[in-house]
Design an enzyme around this catalytic site. Structure first.
Site, PDB file in Angstrom:
ATOM      1  N   GLU A  41     -44.753 -35.481  57.145  1.00  0.00           N
ATOM      2  CA  GLU A  41     -43.911 -35.868  58.271  1.00  0.00           C
ATOM      3  C   GLU A  41     -43.941 -34.773  59.331  1.00  0.00           C
ATOM      4  O   GLU A  41     -43.898 -33.587  59.001  1.00  0.00           O
ATOM      5  CB  GLU A  41     -42.448 -36.071  57.845  1.00  0.00           C
ATOM      6  CG  GLU A  41     -42.197 -37.206  56.885  1.00  0.00           C
ATOM      7  CD  GLU A  41     -40.719 -37.320  56.524  1.00  0.00           C
ATOM      8  OE1 GLU A  41     -39.866 -36.770  57.286  1.00  0.00           O
ATOM      9  OE2 GLU A  41     -40.402 -37.936  55.496  1.00  0.00           O
ATOM     10  N   GLU A  56     -38.260 -34.880  50.047  1.00  0.00           N
ATOM     11  CA  GLU A  56     -37.695 -33.574  50.391  1.00  0.00           C
ATOM     12  C   GLU A  56     -36.646 -33.183  49.344  1.00  0.00           C
ATOM     13  O   GLU A  56     -35.443 -33.247  49.592  1.00  0.00           O
ATOM     14  CB  GLU A  56     -37.097 -33.614  51.796  1.00  0.00           C
ATOM     15  CG  GLU A  56     -38.139 -33.889  52.875  1.00  0.00           C
ATOM     16  CD  GLU A  56     -37.530 -34.138  54.257  1.00  0.00           C
ATOM     17  OE1 GLU A  56     -36.299 -34.304  54.349  1.00  0.00           O
ATOM     18  OE2 GLU A  56     -38.303 -34.170  55.239  1.00  0.00           O
TER      19      GLU A  56
END
Length: 457
Positions: free
Chosen positions: A386, A254
């Site tokens: 995710e 991320e």
């Protein structure tokens, strides 16, 4: 005085060739040259980067000249000399400069790398599971509260019905921090876990996870991050170069400016897109099976809206070997915020005061449709690396809606041809994502696993 005809044996030797100079591009290849002769001849070649067949013969024939790929940054020349009696002819063989390859490069090898696109491969991955908070734990594999990963755990994941495992990794365990030399023992430990997954006949994904947050997407950090990212991925790629296409590499996680969750500045997305390109180039530079490996790149902060708005897919030397990755935790108040009193979600919610007021089922459909339209329909598969919802055992009705959320979100992803990877951090108590007891592999939430794998149960 009479005249007599000369016999054929007394005819002067003849030797002609169809081309006196041949030029190849850097990839090399095979060419043919015709010989016209009335007698025996032989051939000599000045360099071993080209070969000629045959090297001797009788009368007129065709020669086959094969040139190897030029991996040098300079062009090259060689001579092919033909002799027939007192006659000789020379063919000049020239080849253009090739790309300059590093010392660790080996030629591309497609052995056990199937001739399938990333879109086709993604269709085989089913529903995936994350080995979270283990190999990416700062301070060591058990530093974040999970036990050492065992084959027993991975086998339990397989038995439950998952078909792919994402393995987040923090690689900054250096024997020499000045040049980012990864500790060989750590590479071997990661490989051991990768083998647990592959030996269980599942797909495995390894990445460079948060890793302490060094991958900031700013102009100020860009040069240093690119150097570190390249150095680390080359080492990882070399270590795993001989694995087949059931092992995938994901470049980052991320990537964002720490603490800034707003719409990214152009600077941020430009630099982050560059990190994706650095990753792809580093892997391909190692050659071998990595020349054909399926790679996964990330949108800014793995955000769906940012993917649609700002994502630029990197250039690649091979077609159809790239995948996109985003994450999904909407609505935040239900799925991720441990302090939020929100306990209900979806069309079955019966108390609006207990919902987030956004991020419901229609929102999820819309977000996943965006990814299908902008990427999947254009031949780029999408990994939802995710997603999930934390447990809130302190809220009486949350477990009902958590189960419903996981079922609906997973199925909606599958309906839009996305590949879901549930986030499991190993913690099975309040505010955890864990599905399995990491010590023995037992299922802590069989009902949630059943909802995640609707086609298995």
């Amino acid at each position: 005085m009479g005249w007599a005809c000369k016999s054929a044996e007394e005819e002067p030797a003849k030797l002609h060739i169809s081309s006196m100079e041949i030029v190849w591009d850097e990839e090399g290849g095979e060419r043919e040259v015709s010989i016209t002769s009335n007698g025996p001849w032989t051939i000599a070649v000045s360099d071993d980067w080209l070969s000629v067949t045959p090297l001797s013969g009788q009368g007129s024939q065709c020669l086959s000249i094969t040139v190897l790929a030029n991996t040098s940054s300079e062009g090259r020349e060689a001579a092919i000399t033909l002799r027939a009696g007192s006659l000789h002819r020379t063919i000049k063989a020239k080849q253009l400069a090739g790309e300059s390859f590093p010392a660790y490069y080996i030629p591309a090898d497609q052995t056990d790398m199937r001739q399938i696109s990333s879109l086709e491969l993604a269709g085989e991955m089913g529903v995936g599971w994350n080995l979270g908070n283990s190999l990416e734990a700062i301070g060591g594999e058990t530093a974040w509260g999970n036990p050492v990963v065992t084959k027993q755990l991975i086998d339990a994941v397989k038995t439950a019905g998952f078909t792919a495992v994402r393995i987040p990794v923090a690689w900054s365990k250096f024997t020499d921090e000045s040049n980012f030399t990864i500790d060989p023992l750590w590479k071997e430990r990661v490989e051991e876990v990768v083998n647990y997954v592959l030996d269980s006949d599942m797909y495995a994904i390894i990445n460079i996870h948060w890793d302490g947050g060094w991958m900031q997407p700013t102009y100020a950090a860009e040069a240093a991050v690119n150097a570190r990212l390249e150095a680390m991925w080359i080492q990882i790629a070399l270590h795993f170069r001989d694995y087949d296409d059931h092992l995938l590499f994901a470049g980052t996680n991320e990537v964002m400016v720490e603490g800034d969750y707003g719409t990214p500045k152009p600077e941020y997305t430009e630099v982050q897109n560059g990190y994706n390109q650095t990753f792809v180039d580093a892997i391909r530079s190692t050659g071998g099976r990595n020349a054909h490996r399926h790679l996964i790149v990330q949108s800014f902060n793995t955000n769906i809206d940012h993917a649609v708005e700002f994502m630029e897919m990197p250039e690649d030397m091979i077609a159809d070997r790239l995948m996109m990755e985003v994450h999904y935790y909407d609505p935040f108040e239900f799925a991720l915020d441990a302090d939020s009193p929100v306990s209900q979600w979806g069309n079955i919610a019966d108390d609006p005061t207990k919902t987030a007021g956004w991020g419901g089922e229609a929102h999820a459909v819309g977000q996943f449709q965006k990814m299908k339209t902008h990427f999947v329909d254009k031949g780029i598969p999408v990994i939802v690396g995710e997603y999930g919802a934390i447990s809130k055992t302190n809220l009486e009705d949350h477990s009902i809606y958590r189960a419903y959320y996981l079922e609906k979100i997973t199925q909606t992803m599958l309906d839009q041809s996305l590949v879901p990877f549930y986030w499991d951090n190993g913690h099975t108590g309040n505010h955890g994502f864990g599905l399995f007891n990491r010590k023995n592999g037992h299922q802590a939430y069989p009902n949630l696993i059943e909802n995640l794998l609707p086609n298995i149960y």
